[in-house]
Design a protein around this motif. Structure first.
Motif, mmCIF file in Angstrom:
data_model
loop_
_atom_site.group_PDB
_atom_site.id
_atom_site.type_symbol
_atom_site.label_atom_id
_atom_site.label_comp_id
_atom_site.label_asym_id
_atom_site.label_seq_id
_atom_site.Cartn_x
_atom_site.Cartn_y
_atom_site.Cartn_z
ATOM 1 N N MET A 291 -23.687 20.114 14.839
ATOM 2 C CA MET A 291 -22.558 19.241 14.505
ATOM 3 C C MET A 291 -22.975 17.776 14.517
ATOM 4 O O MET A 291 -22.622 16.993 13.621
ATOM 5 N N ALA A 292 -23.745 17.378 15.513
ATOM 6 C CA ALA A 292 -24.174 15.981 15.617
ATOM 7 C C ALA A 292 -25.046 15.584 14.431
ATOM 8 O O ALA A 292 -25.009 14.432 13.975
ATOM 9 N N SER A 293 -25.812 16.532 13.917
ATOM 10 C CA SER A 293 -26.682 16.227 12.779
ATOM 11 C C SER A 293 -25.902 16.055 11.485
ATOM 12 O O SER A 293 -26.441 15.512 10.506
ATOM 13 N N LYS A 294 -24.658 16.517 11.437
ATOM 14 C CA LYS A 294 -23.854 16.445 10.227
ATOM 15 C C LYS A 294 -23.065 15.144 10.107
ATOM 16 O O LYS A 294 -22.408 14.900 9.095
ATOM 17 N N VAL A 295 -23.053 14.341 11.150
ATOM 18 C CA VAL A 295 -22.309 13.081 11.113
ATOM 19 C C VAL A 295 -23.237 11.935 11.467
ATOM 20 O O VAL A 295 -24.209 12.102 12.204
ATOM 21 N N ARG B 110 -15.383 16.590 8.851
ATOM 22 C CA ARG B 110 -16.151 15.589 9.582
ATOM 23 C C ARG B 110 -15.314 14.996 10.719
ATOM 24 O O ARG B 110 -15.815 14.773 11.831
ATOM 25 N N GLU B 111 -14.020 14.753 10.470
ATOM 26 C CA GLU B 111 -13.141 14.228 11.524
ATOM 27 C C GLU B 111 -13.022 15.232 12.673
ATOM 28 O O GLU B 111 -12.950 14.854 13.840
ATOM 29 N N ALA B 112 -13.013 16.521 12.315
ATOM 30 C CA ALA B 112 -12.953 17.555 13.348
ATOM 31 C C ALA B 112 -14.207 17.527 14.218
ATOM 32 O O ALA B 112 -14.137 17.702 15.453
ATOM 33 N N ILE B 113 -15.361 17.287 13.587
ATOM 34 C CA ILE B 113 -16.605 17.204 14.353
ATOM 35 C C ILE B 113 -16.567 16.016 15.309
ATOM 36 O O ILE B 113 -16.938 16.121 16.487
ATOM 37 N N TYR B 114 -16.116 14.867 14.812
ATOM 38 C CA TYR B 114 -16.004 13.682 15.674
ATOM 39 C C TYR B 114 -15.109 13.990 16.890
ATOM 40 O O TYR B 114 -15.409 13.605 18.019
ATOM 41 N N GLU B 115 -14.016 14.646 16.601
ATOM 42 C CA GLU B 115 -13.057 14.974 17.676
ATOM 43 C C GLU B 115 -13.702 15.890 18.710
ATOM 44 O O GLU B 115 -13.584 15.670 19.932
ATOM 45 N N ILE B 116 -14.391 16.921 18.250
ATOM 46 C CA ILE B 116 -15.024 17.872 19.174
ATOM 47 C C ILE B 116 -16.114 17.188 19.988
ATOM 48 O O ILE B 116 -16.219 17.386 21.211
ATOM 49 N N LEU B 117 -16.940 16.350 19.342
ATOM 50 C CA LEU B 117 -17.988 15.641 20.074
ATOM 51 C C LEU B 117 -17.395 14.724 21.139
ATOM 52 O O LEU B 117 -17.948 14.569 22.234
ATOM 53 N N ARG B 118 -16.276 14.099 20.824
ATOM 54 C CA ARG B 118 -15.634 13.209 21.792
ATOM 55 C C ARG B 118 -15.152 13.998 23.016
ATOM 56 O O ARG B 118 -15.336 13.566 24.157
ATOM 57 N N TYR B 119 -14.548 15.162 22.774
ATOM 58 C CA TYR B 119 -14.011 15.947 23.887
ATOM 59 C C TYR B 119 -15.119 16.552 24.746
ATOM 60 O O TYR B 119 -14.943 16.740 25.954
ATOM 61 N N THR B 120 -16.240 16.891 24.149
ATOM 62 C CA THR B 120 -17.305 17.528 24.926
ATOM 63 C C THR B 120 -18.145 16.544 25.718
ATOM 64 O O THR B 120 -19.010 16.951 26.500
ATOM 65 N N GLN B 121 -17.917 15.256 25.538
ATOM 66 C CA GLN B 121 -18.683 14.265 26.309
ATOM 67 C C GLN B 121 -18.364 14.316 27.800
ATOM 68 O O GLN B 121 -19.166 13.886 28.617
ATOM 69 N N SER B 122 -17.179 14.804 28.160
ATOM 70 C CA SER B 122 -16.826 14.913 29.589
ATOM 71 C C SER B 122 -16.529 16.373 29.945
ATOM 72 O O SER B 122 -15.693 16.654 30.788
ATOM 73 N N SER B 123 -17.229 17.273 29.282
ATOM 74 C CA SER B 123 -16.931 18.701 29.452
ATOM 75 C C SER B 123 -17.788 19.331 30.537
ATOM 76 O O SER B 123 -18.710 18.713 31.080
ATOM 77 N N LEU C 238 -11.538 24.750 24.882
ATOM 78 C CA LEU C 238 -12.464 24.392 23.811
ATOM 79 C C LEU C 238 -13.873 24.593 24.359
ATOM 80 O O LEU C 238 -14.272 23.941 25.327
ATOM 81 N N ALA C 239 -14.621 25.541 23.766
ATOM 82 C CA ALA C 239 -15.970 25.856 24.240
ATOM 83 C C ALA C 239 -16.922 25.834 23.051
ATOM 84 O O ALA C 239 -16.758 26.606 22.098
ATOM 85 N N VAL C 240 -17.910 24.956 23.095
ATOM 86 C CA VAL C 240 -18.862 24.809 21.988
ATOM 87 C C VAL C 240 -20.274 25.044 22.527
ATOM 88 O O VAL C 240 -20.691 24.405 23.512
ATOM 89 N N ALA C 241 -20.999 25.961 21.881
ATOM 90 C CA ALA C 241 -22.354 26.277 22.323
ATOM 91 C C ALA C 241 -23.273 25.063 22.174
ATOM 92 O O ALA C 241 -23.083 24.211 21.299
ATOM 93 N N GLU C 242 -24.260 24.990 23.049
ATOM 94 C CA GLU C 242 -25.188 23.852 23.042
ATOM 95 C C GLU C 242 -25.865 23.707 21.682
ATOM 96 O O GLU C 242 -25.989 22.599 21.138
ATOM 97 N N ALA C 243 -26.300 24.832 21.103
ATOM 98 C CA ALA C 243 -26.956 24.789 19.787
ATOM 99 C C ALA C 243 -25.989 24.322 18.712
ATOM 100 O O ALA C 243 -26.365 23.586 17.785
ATOM 101 N N ALA C 244 -24.721 24.732 18.840
ATOM 102 C CA ALA C 244 -23.716 24.332 17.849
ATOM 103 C C ALA C 244 -23.462 22.831 17.910
ATOM 104 O O ALA C 244 -23.250 22.178 16.875
ATOM 105 N N LEU C 245 -23.479 22.254 19.114
ATOM 106 C CA LEU C 245 -23.266 20.811 19.237
ATOM 107 C C LEU C 245 -24.367 20.018 18.531
ATOM 108 O O LEU C 245 -24.109 18.994 17.886
ATOM 109 N N LYS C 246 -25.595 20.494 18.647
ATOM 110 C CA LYS C 246 -26.703 19.799 17.995
ATOM 111 C C LYS C 246 -26.534 19.831 16.473
ATOM 112 O O LYS C 246 -26.780 18.828 15.792
#
Length: 799
Positions: free
Chosen positions: A532-536, A453-466, A522-530
C-alpha cells in the motif's frame, strides 16, 4: 453454668431488651408472623396415626408422606437407642440432629423430571404484601409431585445448595459482652451448637459485590454486615435457625436460654439492620424472624424470635410454639413436619425477602434465579412470549438484521414503546482483514483510482498507532467475542503472519432497543502495508500527540488481550445496559511513556511500549470499516469477500456475569427502580424505531408490565439514549458517544406524557389478546426464568 454467670447473663439480657416470654397467648403474637405461628402450632398438634391413615388417600398427590412416616419411626427408634445408652450429649447430637434437619441437606427437585420430591405439609404462610407474593403463589400452583419410580422408593437425592450450617462456630460480639465468668469479665464470642443460614450462591455474590446505591465507590459487602461469624472463606449469610443442645441430664431450660440469648439478639440484629438500611424503600413486610430449637436429649422445643418496638425501645422477643418428646411417634412426626415447614418458609419467603432488601441497596440488577442451584432453574416459557412477540411489531431498517430466530424472551415492540428483557444482549464482530493477496480485490472495490488512493491514506494513518497481532490472536479474538473463528483452511491467514491492528469496542442501542456490544477491527498484514505504501507518494498526516508515528515493534500478547476481552463479557447486566444507553466507546492505543494517559485501560506492556484502550469520542476506524462492509453488502446478503468478517450472536446474560472490575471509565451505573425495571427515553427522530423502552428483569404477565410502566413513569430516574443501526455513519450518534451518565431528573418531571398514555392504552389492549393465549408449558417447578443458562445462543452464519 455457674450461678454467678447465669445472674450476670440474665441482668445483661434485661439491659439489652432480650425477653424470653415462654408460651404466650396467640393474642400477643405479632400480626406480621401470626399465620406462621398458627401453622407451626397446627403441625404441632398432628397425630402419627391420623397422618399415617391419610397416606393411602394422598399417595398420588403427596407420595412423600409415606417417606415422612418412615423417617418419624426411624427417629423414634434412634431416640430409644440413645436414651437407653445414657445421657451423652455428643451421641445425641451426632445421631439425632442429622435426622431432624435432614431436609436442609437434600434437594427438593427431582433431577430427572424436575418435579418436587417433597413439600411441606402446609405451605409456608406468605404475607400478600410481599413483592414476590403473586409470582410465588403461581409457582406453587404449578408444582407437581415427582412420579419417577426410583425417587418414590428411595431417600431424596442431591445436595441442597441454598442453605448451609455451622456447628460450634464462633459468633463474634462487638463490643464484647460484659459477663462475669471465672478469670474474665468479657465474652468476645460464643459458640452455639448449630446455626443454619443462607449459602453464598452466585446471586448473593452478585449482590454482595455490587456497588452500593448510597456510595457507588464501595461494595455492598463492605457497607452491610451479612454474617455474624468470624472471618470465613465462604460466609454463612443471614442465619435464620439456631440450635442449642444438651443431654437429657442437663435439661436446664433457663440456662440454655441464657446461653443462647445474645446469639439470638446478634442474628436478629443482623436482619434488623438490613431492613433499617433500606428505610422507607423496604419491601420486607414481615421483617426479621429467627427460629430457636432447644433439645434436651429426647425432649425438643421450638421457639420463634422476632423484633418489636415498645415505647421507642427495641425488644428482642422469644416465644415458645411447640415442645414434645421424640421417643413418641406423635412428637417425632410433629417435629419433622415443623422442620419441613421452616424449610419451606426459608426457601420460598425468607431468602427472597433478604435478596429483595439487598437489591434495593445495590446498583446492579438482580438475576431472578441462581444458576448454580438446580431446583431454582426453569426452562423458557415460550408459549406466552411467542404469542406476543409479533403483537404491535413493525419492520425497522437494520443493516445488521440477518439474524436467525430469537431466543425465547420478552420483546414487545410498538412505535410508542418497547418492552424488553434487560438481560438479553447482542454481540457483534466486524473486521476488515487485509492480506497481500487481498489488496488488488480490495482496491478494485472502489469506484475510482482516486477513491482507492484515499482509502490507502486512511488505512496508513490508522495503522500508525496500531497493535501488532499475529493471525492466530485475531482468530482467538473473534472466537472469544462471538464464538466464531477464522477457518483453519483460509489460505490468506498464516497463523504466524503479523497484522497491524486497530480495535474499537462500542456499546450502543440497536433499532429495536436491544443492547449491542460490538468489536470493530481493522487488521492489515505487514506485507500488505508495504505494498500500500508503495502505491502512494505522499506520507499520511501525523498522529495525535503522545502517540508514536511508527507502530511499536513488540507484539500484544494473546493471553493478555483475550483476558481483557473476556472482562468485557463478564460485566453485569446493569453495567452492560448502562454502557449501551450512554454509547460507551473505547479504541486501542499504543504509547511509550511510563504511567497512564487519560482514561487509559492497560492491556499489556511490550518490550518497547504499552498497549491499552482509551475513550474515543470519534471512532473513525469503526466508521471506515462499517462503510466498507455496507458497500460490499447486497441487500441482506452478507459480503463474500475474504477480507471482510462479520459474526453475531444474541445471548442471555446469567447471574455469574459480574464484572468485579469496572471496565468503562467514568461510568456511573443506571439507577434501577426498586422493582428492577428502568425506562429509557429516545432522542432519535426516526419514527420506525420505538420512542422509548422499558427494561424488566424477566418474563411477566401483561398486567405486571402495565404496572411497571406506571412505576417507571412516576418514580424512575429519567435517562435518554439514541437507538440506531449505526450503519455507514454514526450520524447524530457522534454527539452522544461517551456522554455523562448522570440523570438530571425523574420521569415524572418530564412533560411528554401524551405518548406515554397512548402506549399504556396499547398495552391495555393486549389484555384481550392475552386471554386467548394458552398457558406456558413449564418443565421446571420453581423460579420464573432461566437465568441459569449462561449465554444461550442464537448465532448468525459467518461470511
Amino acid at each position: 453454668m455457674l450461678a454467678a454467670e447465669f445472674v450476670s447473663r440474665h441482668e445483661l439480657a434485661k439491659e439489652y431488651g432480650i425477653c424470653f416470654d415462654g408460651p404466650v397467648d396467640p393474642s400477643r403474637w405479632p400480626e406480621t408472623h401470626r399465620r406462621l405461628f398458627e401453622d407451626v402450632q397446627k403441625l404441632g398438634d398432628q397425630k402419627h396415626g391420623t397422618y399415617r391413615e391419610s397416606i393411602t388417600v394422598d399417595s398420588i398427590e403427596k407420595p412423600w408422606r409415606a417417606q415422612t412416616t418412615r423417617r418419624a419411626e426411624r427417629l423414634v427408634g434412634l431416640s430409644d437407642k440413645y436414651y437407653d445408652a445414657g445421657p451423652n450429649e455428643r451421641s445425641w447430637r451426632s445421631n439425632i440432629e442429622p435426622e431432624v434437619f435432614h431436609r436442609f441437606s437434600v434437594e427438593v427437585t427431582c433431577p430427572e423430571c424436575t418435579s418436587r420430591l417433597w413439600e411441606s405439609e402446609i405451605r409456608a404462610a406468605l404475607n400478600s404484601l410481599e413483592p414476590f407474593a403473586d409470582s410465588l403463589e403461581q409457582r406453587r400452583e404449578r408444582r407437581k409431585a415427582c412420579e419417577c419410580p426410583d425417587q418414590l422408593n428411595g431417600y431424596e437425592s442431591g445436595i441442597n445448595m441454598i442453605f448451609s450450617d455451622r456447628a460450634e462456630a464462633a459468633i463474634k460480639h462487638d463490643p464484647p459482652l460484659k459477663i462475669k465468668k471465672p478469670k474474665k469479665n468479657e465474652q468476645e464470642s460464643e459458640l452455639p451448637d448449630r446455626v443454619y443460614g443462607l449459602r453464598k450462591t452466585e446471586k448473593f455474590s452478585l449482590l454482595m459485590n455490587s456497588a452500593a446505591v448510597r456510595d457507588p465507590s464501595r461494595r455492598l459487602r463492605d457497607m452491610i454486615e451479612m454474617s455474624p461469624f468470624a472471618e470465613e472463606r465462604e460466609p454463612l449469610l443471614f442465619p435464620f435457625l439456631i440450635l442449642e443442645a444438651k443431654s437429657s441430664k442437663q435439661g436446664d431450660t433457663a440456662a440454655v436460654e441464657m446461653q443462647t440469648a445474645f446469639c439470638i439478639r446478634r442474628i436478629l440484629k443482623l436482619q434488623h439492620d438490613l431492613k433499617e438500611a433500606t428505610g422507607s424503600e423496604s419491601c420486607w413486610k414481615t421483617g426479621p424472624l429467627l427460629w430457636f430449637f432447644a433439645s434436651y436429649g429426647e425432649r425438643w422445643k421450638v421457639s420463634s424470635c422476632f423484633v418489636k418496638r415498645e415505647n421507642g425501645d427495641i425488644k428482642w422477643c422469644v416465644i415458645d410454639l411447640w415442645s414434645g418428646d421424640i421417643r413418641g411417634k406423635d412428637g417425632a412426626i410433629q417435629l419433622l413436619l415443623i422442620v419441613d415447614y421452616i424449610f419451606d418458609w426459608a426457601r420460598d419467603i425468607y431468602r427472597s425477602s433478604i435478596q429483595n432488601e439487598l437489591g434495593i441497596l445495590a446498583t446492579d440488577a438482580i438475576a431472578t434465579t441462581d444458576p448454580d442451584i438446580f431446583s431454582m432453574r426453569e426452562r423458557s416459557v415460550s408459549g406466552w412470549l411467542n404469542a406476543f412477540s409479533e403483537v404491535g411489531s413493525f419492520s425497522a431498517d437494520n443493516s445488521f438484521d440477518d439474524t436467525t430466530s430469537d431466543l425465547d424472551y420478552l420483546s414487545i415492540i410498538d412505535p410508542l414503546g418497547a418492552v424488553r428483557d434487560k438481560s438479553i444482549i447482542e454481540t457483534r464482530f466486524l473486521a476488515l482483514h487485509i492480506t497481500a493477496n487481498d489488496i488488488e480485490d480490495f482496491l478494485l472495490s472502489y469506484t475510482s483510482v482516486e477513491a482507492s488512493r484515499e482509502a490507502i491514506y486512511e488505512i496508513l494513518r490508522y495503522t500508525q498507532s496500531s497493535w501488532r497481532l499475529d493471525a492466530a490472536t485475531l482468530r482467538h479474538l473473534e472466537n472469544c467475542w462471538t464464538g466464531e473463528a477464522l477457518r483453519q483452511s483460509d489460505e490468506n491467514f498464516d497463523e504466524q503472519e503479523i497484522f497491524y491492528t486497530h480495535i474499537t469496542i462500542l456499546m450502543f442501542m440497536g433499532p429495536k432497543w436491544q443492547p449491542v456490544r460490538q468489536i470493530t477491527c481493522l487488521a492489515v498484514a505487514e506485507a500488505a502495508l508495504k505494498i500500500m505504501a508503495s502505491k502512494v507518494a505522499r506520507v499520511p498526516s501525523s498522529t495525535p500527540a503522545g502517540m508514536r508515528k511508527r507502530p511499536i515493534k513488540s507484539n500484544v500478547l494473546r493471553n493478555a488481550l483475550v483476558k481483557y476481552i473476556r472482562r468485557f463479557k463478564e460485566q453485569s447486566v446493569s453495567q452492560n445496559l448502562t454502557a449501551a444507553v450512554f454509547m460507551m466507546c473505547l479504541s486501542s492505543a499504543t504509547y511509550r511513556r511510563e504511567g497512564k494517559i487519560e482514561n487509559e485501560l492497560l492491556v499489556s506492556r511490550g518490550k518497547a511500549g504499552y498497549f491499552g484502550f482509551v475513550l474515543d469520542n470519534s471512532p473513525n476506524v469503526h466508521e471506515m470499516v462499517t462503510a466498507t462492509y455496507e458497500r460490499h453488502k447486497i441487500g441482506r446478503r452478507q459480503p463474500v469477500d475474504q477480507y471482510l468478517r462479520f459474526s453475531q450472536i444474541q445471548t442471555k446474560q446469567s447471574a455469574n456475569n459480574f464484572g468485579g472490575i469496572q471496565i468503562w471509565p467514568d461510568m456511573k451505573p443506571l439507577m434501577f427502580h426498586v422493582r428492577g425495571c428502568i425506562m429509557i427515553d429516545g432522542l432519535h427522530k426516526n419514527g420506525d424505531i420505538p420512542k422509548r423502552c422499558l427494561y424488566i428483569d424477566n418474563v411477566c404477565e401483561i398486567e405486571q408490565i402495565l404496572e411497571l410502566v406506571q412505576c417507571a413513569c412516576h418514580q424512575g430516574r429519567y435517562y435518554t439514549s439514541v437507538p440506531s443501526d449505526l450503519g455507514p455513519r454514526l450520524e447524530d450518534g457522534f454527539n452522544y458517544i461517551n456522554q455523562s451518565t448522570d440523570a438530571g431528573e425523574y420521569w415524572d418531571a418530564n412533560k411528554n406524557h401524551e405518548s406515554i398514555e397512548k402506549w399504556l392504552e396499547f398495552l391495555e389492549g393486549m389484555k384481550t389478546s392475552a386471554s386467548s393465549v394458552p398457558s406456558p408449558i413449564l418443565i421446571s417447578s420453581d423460579e420464573e426464568s432461566n437465568d441459569g443458562v449462561d449465554e444461550q445462543d442464537t448465532k448468525m452464519a459467518n461470511t
